[in-house]
Design a protein around this motif. Structure first.
Motif, PDB file in Angstrom:
ATOM      1  N   GLU A 138       0.717  -1.352  -0.077  1.00  0.00           N
ATOM      2  CA  GLU A 138      -0.199   0.281  -0.640  1.00  0.00           C
ATOM      3  C   GLU A 138       1.272   1.411   0.058  1.00  0.00           C
ATOM      4  O   GLU A 138       0.769   2.394  -0.926  1.00  0.00           O
ATOM      5  N   VAL A 139       1.761   1.294   0.942  1.00  0.00           N
ATOM      6  CA  VAL A 139       2.973   1.901   1.251  1.00  0.00           C
ATOM      7  C   VAL A 139       3.152   2.649  -0.993  1.00  0.00           C
ATOM      8  O   VAL A 139       3.221   3.477  -1.062  1.00  0.00           O
ATOM      9  N   GLY A 140       3.966   1.694  -1.126  1.00  0.00           N
ATOM     10  CA  GLY A 140       4.128   1.793  -2.911  1.00  0.00           C
ATOM     11  C   GLY A 140       3.623   2.303  -3.599  1.00  0.00           C
ATOM     12  O   GLY A 140       3.198   2.948  -4.778  1.00  0.00           O
ATOM     13  N   LEU A 141       1.958   2.138  -3.319  1.00  0.00           N
ATOM     14  CA  LEU A 141       0.955   2.788  -4.168  1.00  0.00           C
ATOM     15  C   LEU A 141       0.725   3.612  -3.810  1.00  0.00           C
ATOM     16  O   LEU A 141       0.742   4.407  -4.998  1.00  0.00           O
ATOM     17  N   ARG A 142       0.581   4.250  -3.183  1.00  0.00           N
ATOM     18  CA  ARG A 142       0.581   5.332  -2.747  1.00  0.00           C
ATOM     19  C   ARG A 142       1.744   6.605  -2.593  1.00  0.00           C
ATOM     20  O   ARG A 142       1.066   7.387  -3.689  1.00  0.00           O
ATOM     21  N   ASN A 143       2.632   5.987  -3.312  1.00  0.00           N
ATOM     22  CA  ASN A 143       3.862   7.143  -3.511  1.00  0.00           C
ATOM     23  C   ASN A 143       3.673   7.007  -5.508  1.00  0.00           C
ATOM     24  O   ASN A 143       4.147   7.179  -5.864  1.00  0.00           O
TER      25      ASN A 143
ATOM     26  N   ARG B  77      -0.011  12.543 -10.040  1.00  0.00           N
ATOM     27  CA  ARG B  77      -1.047  13.119  -9.423  1.00  0.00           C
ATOM     28  C   ARG B  77      -0.752  13.891 -10.984  1.00  0.00           C
ATOM     29  O   ARG B  77      -0.069  14.343 -11.282  1.00  0.00           O
ATOM     30  N   GLY B  78      -2.440  14.117 -11.429  1.00  0.00           N
ATOM     31  CA  GLY B  78      -2.175  14.805 -12.642  1.00  0.00           C
ATOM     32  C   GLY B  78      -2.362  14.424 -13.977  1.00  0.00           C
ATOM     33  O   GLY B  78      -2.714  14.850 -15.037  1.00  0.00           O
ATOM     34  N   ARG B  79      -1.370  12.990 -13.774  1.00  0.00           N
ATOM     35  CA  ARG B  79      -1.514  12.881 -15.239  1.00  0.00           C
ATOM     36  C   ARG B  79      -3.221  11.631 -15.659  1.00  0.00           C
ATOM     37  O   ARG B  79      -3.142  11.034 -14.307  1.00  0.00           O
ATOM     38  N   ALA B  80      -3.321  11.275 -17.168  1.00  0.00           N
ATOM     39  CA  ALA B  80      -3.629   9.967 -16.860  1.00  0.00           C
ATOM     40  C   ALA B  80      -4.280   9.227 -16.460  1.00  0.00           C
ATOM     41  O   ALA B  80      -2.789   8.411 -16.957  1.00  0.00           O
ATOM     42  N   ALA B  81      -4.654   7.665 -15.842  1.00  0.00           N
ATOM     43  CA  ALA B  81      -4.268   6.733 -15.613  1.00  0.00           C
ATOM     44  C   ALA B  81      -4.178   5.987 -16.826  1.00  0.00           C
ATOM     45  O   ALA B  81      -4.905   5.907 -17.926  1.00  0.00           O
ATOM     46  N   PRO B  82      -3.462   4.934 -16.992  1.00  0.00           N
ATOM     47  CA  PRO B  82      -2.688   3.520 -17.473  1.00  0.00           C
ATOM     48  C   PRO B  82      -4.011   3.342 -17.720  1.00  0.00           C
ATOM     49  O   PRO B  82      -5.093   3.252 -17.169  1.00  0.00           O
ATOM     50  N   GLU B  83      -3.897   2.305 -19.302  1.00  0.00           N
ATOM     51  CA  GLU B  83      -5.046   1.746 -19.116  1.00  0.00           C
ATOM     52  C   GLU B  83      -5.020   0.301 -18.527  1.00  0.00           C
ATOM     53  O   GLU B  83      -6.270  -0.404 -18.021  1.00  0.00           O
ATOM     54  N   LYS B  84      -3.821   0.016 -18.680  1.00  0.00           N
ATOM     55  CA  LYS B  84      -3.889  -1.026 -17.018  1.00  0.00           C
ATOM     56  C   LYS B  84      -2.564  -0.791 -16.406  1.00  0.00           C
ATOM     57  O   LYS B  84      -1.854  -0.182 -17.216  1.00  0.00           O
ATOM     58  N   ARG B  85      -3.134  -1.100 -15.383  1.00  0.00           N
ATOM     59  CA  ARG B  85      -2.161  -0.534 -14.069  1.00  0.00           C
ATOM     60  C   ARG B  85      -1.381  -1.931 -14.277  1.00  0.00           C
ATOM     61  O   ARG B  85      -1.719  -3.200 -13.740  1.00  0.00           O
ATOM     62  N   PRO B  86       0.174  -1.550 -13.811  1.00  0.00           N
ATOM     63  CA  PRO B  86       1.156  -2.690 -14.222  1.00  0.00           C
ATOM     64  C   PRO B  86       0.703  -3.604 -12.756  1.00  0.00           C
ATOM     65  O   PRO B  86       0.359  -2.406 -11.234  1.00  0.00           O
TER      66      PRO B  86
ATOM     67  N   ARG C  91      10.161  -0.037  10.373  1.00  0.00           N
ATOM     68  CA  ARG C  91       9.150   0.733   9.787  1.00  0.00           C
ATOM     69  C   ARG C  91      10.137   2.252   9.692  1.00  0.00           C
ATOM     70  O   ARG C  91       9.282   2.790   8.931  1.00  0.00           O
ATOM     71  N   ALA C  92      11.443   2.149  10.357  1.00  0.00           N
ATOM     72  CA  ALA C  92      11.788   3.043   9.999  1.00  0.00           C
ATOM     73  C   ALA C  92      11.978   3.392   8.272  1.00  0.00           C
ATOM     74  O   ALA C  92      12.286   4.188   8.337  1.00  0.00           O
ATOM     75  N   ASP C  93      12.717   2.316   7.930  1.00  0.00           N
ATOM     76  CA  ASP C  93      13.048   2.084   6.539  1.00  0.00           C
ATOM     77  C   ASP C  93      11.615   2.522   5.317  1.00  0.00           C
ATOM     78  O   ASP C  93      11.722   2.725   4.262  1.00  0.00           O
ATOM     79  N   VAL C  94      10.476   2.036   5.800  1.00  0.00           N
ATOM     80  CA  VAL C  94       9.182   2.030   5.155  1.00  0.00           C
ATOM     81  C   VAL C  94       8.715   3.972   4.668  1.00  0.00           C
ATOM     82  O   VAL C  94       9.063   4.372   4.434  1.00  0.00           O
ATOM     83  N   ASP C  95       9.406   4.336   6.315  1.00  0.00           N
ATOM     84  CA  ASP C  95       8.633   5.680   6.699  1.00  0.00           C
ATOM     85  C   ASP C  95       9.657   6.506   5.733  1.00  0.00           C
ATOM     86  O   ASP C  95       9.334   7.937   5.647  1.00  0.00           O
ATOM     87  N   ALA C  96      11.106   6.238   5.796  1.00  0.00           N
ATOM     88  CA  ALA C  96      12.018   7.216   4.813  1.00  0.00           C
ATOM     89  C   ALA C  96      11.963   7.635   3.399  1.00  0.00           C
ATOM     90  O   ALA C  96      12.056   8.052   2.732  1.00  0.00           O
ATOM     91  N   ALA C  97      11.276   5.640   3.252  1.00  0.00           N
ATOM     92  CA  ALA C  97      11.509   5.842   1.480  1.00  0.00           C
ATOM     93  C   ALA C  97       9.617   7.001   1.108  1.00  0.00           C
ATOM     94  O   ALA C  97       9.481   7.419   1.777  1.00  0.00           O
TER      95      ALA C  97
END
Length: 86
Positions: free
Chosen positions: A45-50, A56-65, A80-86
């Motif tokens: 989920e962290v990767g997806l949010r990033n 943001r502001g660009r059209a979504a691709p037809e198929k998300r990888p 957790r510190a590694d995830v927060d730092a990303a």
């Protein structure tokens, strides 16, 4: 809705597929990977949010990888510190 979680090279998981129903309930003995499965999902989920924030502001691709989370050989976990730092 997510229907399957595939986890590779994360903590004790080498390569595992977890079927997700509705609702999802993880049951098992201590040290069987319940928390690790949830941590892998949270890291995804962290990767997806990033990824979404960068798009943001660009059209979504037809198929998300798919999103692949792989740790280098010999690395068994990420804190957790590694995830927060990303």
């Amino acid at each position: 809705m997510l229907t399957k979680q595939t986890v590779r090279n994360f903590k004790r998981f080498d390569d595992v597929e977890i079927e997700l129903g509705n609702p999802v309930v993880f049951i098992g003995p201590n040290n069987s990977g319940k928390t690790s499965a949830l941590q892998a999902l949270a890291l995804w989920e962290v990767g997806l949010r990033n990824w979404l924030a960068k798009r943001r502001g660009r059209a979504a691709p037809e198929k998300r990888p798919g999103v692949t989370i792989s740790l280098p050989p010999g690395v068994r976990s990420i804190g957790r510190a590694d995830v927060d730092a990303a």
